[in-house]
Write a protein that holds these residues in place. Structure first.
Motif, PDB file in Angstrom:
ATOM      1  N   VAL A   2      -0.855  19.200  -4.799  1.00 32.67           N
ATOM      2  CA  VAL A   2       0.087  19.724  -3.793  1.00 32.67           C
ATOM      3  C   VAL A   2       1.390  18.673  -3.664  1.00 32.67           C
ATOM      4  O   VAL A   2       1.232  17.628  -4.366  1.00 32.67           O
ATOM      5  N   MET A   3       2.508  19.454  -3.649  1.00 27.35           N
ATOM      6  CA  MET A   3       3.754  18.734  -4.006  1.00 27.35           C
ATOM      7  C   MET A   3       4.504  18.978  -2.955  1.00 27.35           C
ATOM      8  O   MET A   3       4.955  20.010  -2.578  1.00 27.35           O
ATOM      9  N   GLN A   4       5.062  17.866  -2.113  1.00 27.47           N
ATOM     10  CA  GLN A   4       6.097  18.043  -1.232  1.00 27.47           C
ATOM     11  C   GLN A   4       7.361  17.566  -1.770  1.00 27.47           C
ATOM     12  O   GLN A   4       7.487  16.453  -2.372  1.00 27.47           O
ATOM     13  N   LEU A  79       5.741  21.191 -20.440  1.00 28.24           N
ATOM     14  CA  LEU A  79       6.475  22.565 -19.796  1.00 28.24           C
ATOM     15  C   LEU A  79       6.444  23.622 -20.715  1.00 28.24           C
ATOM     16  O   LEU A  79       6.454  23.305 -22.158  1.00 28.24           O
ATOM     17  N   THR A  80       6.381  24.957 -20.326  1.00 26.11           N
ATOM     18  CA  THR A  80       6.473  25.942 -21.268  1.00 26.11           C
ATOM     19  C   THR A  80       8.065  26.152 -21.456  1.00 26.11           C
ATOM     20  O   THR A  80       8.853  25.747 -20.989  1.00 26.11           O
ATOM     21  N   PRO A  81       8.214  26.775 -22.836  1.00 30.44           N
ATOM     22  CA  PRO A  81       9.493  26.730 -23.328  1.00 30.44           C
ATOM     23  C   PRO A  81      10.505  27.714 -22.182  1.00 30.44           C
ATOM     24  O   PRO A  81       9.815  28.484 -21.751  1.00 30.44           O
ATOM     25  N   LEU A  82      11.534  27.414 -22.505  1.00 28.07           N
ATOM     26  CA  LEU A  82      12.527  27.954 -21.516  1.00 28.07           C
ATOM     27  C   LEU A  82      13.252  29.261 -22.293  1.00 28.07           C
ATOM     28  O   LEU A  82      13.697  29.083 -23.447  1.00 28.07           O
ATOM     29  N   ARG A  83      13.421  30.383 -21.687  1.00 31.27           N
ATOM     30  CA  ARG A  83      13.893  31.613 -22.150  1.00 31.27           C
ATOM     31  C   ARG A  83      15.346  31.404 -22.102  1.00 31.27           C
ATOM     32  O   ARG A  83      15.895  31.120 -20.973  1.00 31.27           O
ATOM     33  N   ARG A 104      18.591  23.754  -9.126  1.00 27.55           N
ATOM     34  CA  ARG A 104      17.727  24.977  -9.441  1.00 27.55           C
ATOM     35  C   ARG A 104      16.854  24.542 -10.613  1.00 27.55           C
ATOM     36  O   ARG A 104      15.472  24.562 -10.662  1.00 27.55           O
ATOM     37  N   TRP A 105      17.388  23.825 -11.554  1.00 24.22           N
ATOM     38  CA  TRP A 105      16.611  23.272 -12.752  1.00 24.22           C
ATOM     39  C   TRP A 105      15.719  22.242 -12.206  1.00 24.22           C
ATOM     40  O   TRP A 105      14.555  22.037 -12.679  1.00 24.22           O
ATOM     41  N   ALA A 106      16.021  21.268 -11.276  1.00 24.78           N
ATOM     42  CA  ALA A 106      15.165  20.238 -10.765  1.00 24.78           C
ATOM     43  C   ALA A 106      13.827  21.080 -10.335  1.00 24.78           C
ATOM     44  O   ALA A 106      12.567  20.603 -10.545  1.00 24.78           O
ATOM     45  N   ASN A 107      14.120  21.884  -9.510  1.00 19.83           N
ATOM     46  CA  ASN A 107      12.880  22.742  -8.985  1.00 19.83           C
ATOM     47  C   ASN A 107      12.164  23.347  -9.957  1.00 19.83           C
ATOM     48  O   ASN A 107      10.920  23.496  -9.655  1.00 19.83           O
ATOM     49  N   HIS A 108      12.901  23.932 -10.783  1.00 22.59           N
ATOM     50  CA  HIS A 108      12.038  24.829 -11.869  1.00 22.59           C
ATOM     51  C   HIS A 108      11.073  23.568 -12.553  1.00 22.59           C
ATOM     52  O   HIS A 108       9.956  23.786 -13.041  1.00 22.59           O
ATOM     53  N   PHE A 109      11.806  22.351 -13.082  1.00 20.36           N
ATOM     54  CA  PHE A 109      10.971  21.254 -13.854  1.00 20.36           C
ATOM     55  C   PHE A 109       9.825  20.847 -12.633  1.00 20.36           C
ATOM     56  O   PHE A 109       8.718  20.643 -13.434  1.00 20.36           O
ATOM     57  N   ALA A 110      10.199  20.696 -11.575  1.00 26.00           N
ATOM     58  CA  ALA A 110       9.232  20.017 -10.521  1.00 26.00           C
ATOM     59  C   ALA A 110       7.838  21.315 -10.611  1.00 26.00           C
ATOM     60  O   ALA A 110       6.839  20.844 -10.412  1.00 26.00           O
ATOM     61  N   ASP A 111       8.152  22.457 -10.648  1.00 25.21           N
ATOM     62  CA  ASP A 111       7.091  23.474 -10.541  1.00 25.21           C
ATOM     63  C   ASP A 111       6.228  23.313 -11.798  1.00 25.21           C
ATOM     64  O   ASP A 111       5.267  23.308 -11.722  1.00 25.21           O
ATOM     65  N   GLY A 112       6.898  23.350 -12.943  1.00 31.43           N
ATOM     66  CA  GLY A 112       6.289  23.070 -14.225  1.00 31.43           C
ATOM     67  C   GLY A 112       5.451  21.779 -14.265  1.00 31.43           C
ATOM     68  O   GLY A 112       4.057  22.154 -14.653  1.00 31.43           O
ATOM     69  N   ASP A 115       2.490  22.094 -12.237  1.00 34.85           N
ATOM     70  CA  ASP A 115       1.277  23.302 -12.742  1.00 34.85           C
ATOM     71  C   ASP A 115       0.835  22.760 -14.141  1.00 34.85           C
ATOM     72  O   ASP A 115      -0.264  23.493 -14.722  1.00 34.85           O
ATOM     73  N   SER A 116       1.347  21.628 -14.793  1.00 33.38           N
ATOM     74  CA  SER A 116       1.268  21.317 -15.911  1.00 33.38           C
ATOM     75  C   SER A 116      -0.227  20.828 -16.349  1.00 33.38           C
ATOM     76  O   SER A 116      -0.787  19.840 -15.395  1.00 33.38           O
ATOM     77  N   ALA A 117      -1.130  20.962 -17.248  1.00 33.42           N
ATOM     78  CA  ALA A 117      -2.146  20.269 -17.696  1.00 33.42           C
ATOM     79  C   ALA A 117      -1.958  18.998 -18.820  1.00 33.42           C
ATOM     80  O   ALA A 117      -3.017  18.467 -19.117  1.00 33.42           O
ATOM     81  N   ASP A 118      -0.799  18.982 -19.084  1.00 38.15           N
ATOM     82  CA  ASP A 118      -0.393  17.780 -19.964  1.00 38.15           C
ATOM     83  C   ASP A 118       0.735  16.896 -19.514  1.00 38.15           C
ATOM     84  O   ASP A 118       1.324  16.270 -20.123  1.00 38.15           O
TER      85      ASP A 118
END
Length: 326
Positions: A2-4, A79-83, A104-112, A115-118
């Motif tokens: 969980v991330m706030q 992180l997964t590759p960016l399209r 936008r990108w900070a939130n994208h990276f925070a999500d990644g 959720d990352s296993a690595d």
């Protein structure tokens, strides 16, 4: 996990967006983590719950002038590759608003990362901030990187120039691809179009350096075009108690310098007004830097200590004998 998230700077409006504060509830130990042993020995492991893949070995110099390192070539981005369509979508959504684009990108990276296993996130408070830290954005170091990024190398600390070519602000965790590699060519085009996503770097106190978590080919593409990529920096967040403690002497010094200037201003001294304004701006910069100053990087004891580290070095870097006494 969980991330706030909280926008930085906190409790401020009408100022430039600086980043995100991330409060993470776990895990206690991340899948990308540092272990340490006596004698300034460090090793970076990656690999899910076991975290048994050796990514990098390092040994600090006792002179505190640098650190020797060796990359094993086994690093994988968390992180997964960016399209390309996502890169264009984010820029088109805010073509003239860099704050919104970085957010936008900070939130994208925070999500990644969540959720990352690595990835490197573990329980505690983190920051994801915009741009290279103060003093870590030297033009010559960026220009040198494509030509001088050995897998077995050394990072010079504190500007000693020992040796000069080893000064760097950023350590990629895998080799940079060639400028004509297919993915790099695609990112070069994105750079020319102004849509290239930021690279994600991680502050590592034991190396006294930033390491590249995600965006090796984006970095190569920007450098091949004679530029630099935008940067988002991941680091552990310093405690408010530490920030208040460090701020006290800074504020006392400011008040001592301001008192005679205020009297001079009251007497009509125009130069005192200018100096007082400069002192106030300096204080604001210093307090801002404190808010985003990174905390120490968390590490764990290496089971087996220095003997285990030496065995890992012999296995992953045969013939590597870093001299820590220099």
């Amino acid at each position: 996990m969980v991330m706030q998230r909280t926008t930085l700077p906190r409790a401020a409006r009408g100022v430039r967006w600086e980043g995100l504060a991330l409060s993470v509830d776990g895990p206690a130990r991340p899948p990308l983590c540092w272990e340490v042993a006596d004698g300034g020995r460090l090793v970076l492991f990656q690999g899910g719950e076991q975290a048994d893949r050796v990514v990098l070995l390092a040994r600090q110099r006792v002179t505190h002038r640098g650190v020797h390192y060796v990359r094993t070539g086994r690093y994988a981005s968390p992180l997964t590759p960016l399209r390309a369509d996502l890169a264009r979508k984010h820029r088109q959504a805010c073509p003239d608003d860099d704050d919104a684009w970085f957010a936008r990108w900070a939130n994208h990276f925070a999500d990644g990362l969540r959720d990352s296993a690595d990835g490197p996130l573990h329980q505690g408070d983190w920051q994801l901030t915009r741009g290279m830290p103060s003093g870590w954005d030297v033009a010559a170091n960026w220009e040198r990187l494509p030509q001088h990024d050995p897998a077995v190398g050394h990072i010079t600390w504190f500007g000693y120039g020992d040796p000069d070519e080893d000064r760097r602000d950023l350590l990629p965790l895998r080799p940079l691809s060639a400028p004509d590699a297919p993915r790099v060519k695609a990112y070069r085009r994105q750079y020319r179009e102004g849509v290239l996503p930021p690279v994600l770097v991680w502050w590592v106190g034991g190396l006294n350096s930033l390491v590249l978590l995600d965006g090796h080919d984006r970095l190569a593409g920007a450098l091949a075009e004679g530029g630099r990529p935008a940067v988002l920096v991941l680091a552990r967040e310093s405690s408010e108690r530490w920030a208040r403690w460090v701020a006290r002497p800074i504020i006392r010094d400011y008040e001592a310098r301001l008192a005679p200037l205020e009297q001079a201003c009251a007497d009509g001294d125009a130069s005192a007004t200018i100096l007082a304004g400069a002192a106030s701006r300096q204080l604001a910069r210093q307090l801002r830097d404190l808010e985003t100053a990174p905390d120490l990087t968390r590490s764990w004891p290496l089971p087996g200590g220095s003997d285990a580290w030496d065995a890992l070095a012999r296995h992953h870097a045969p013939g590597w004998h870093p001299d820590p006494t220099r």
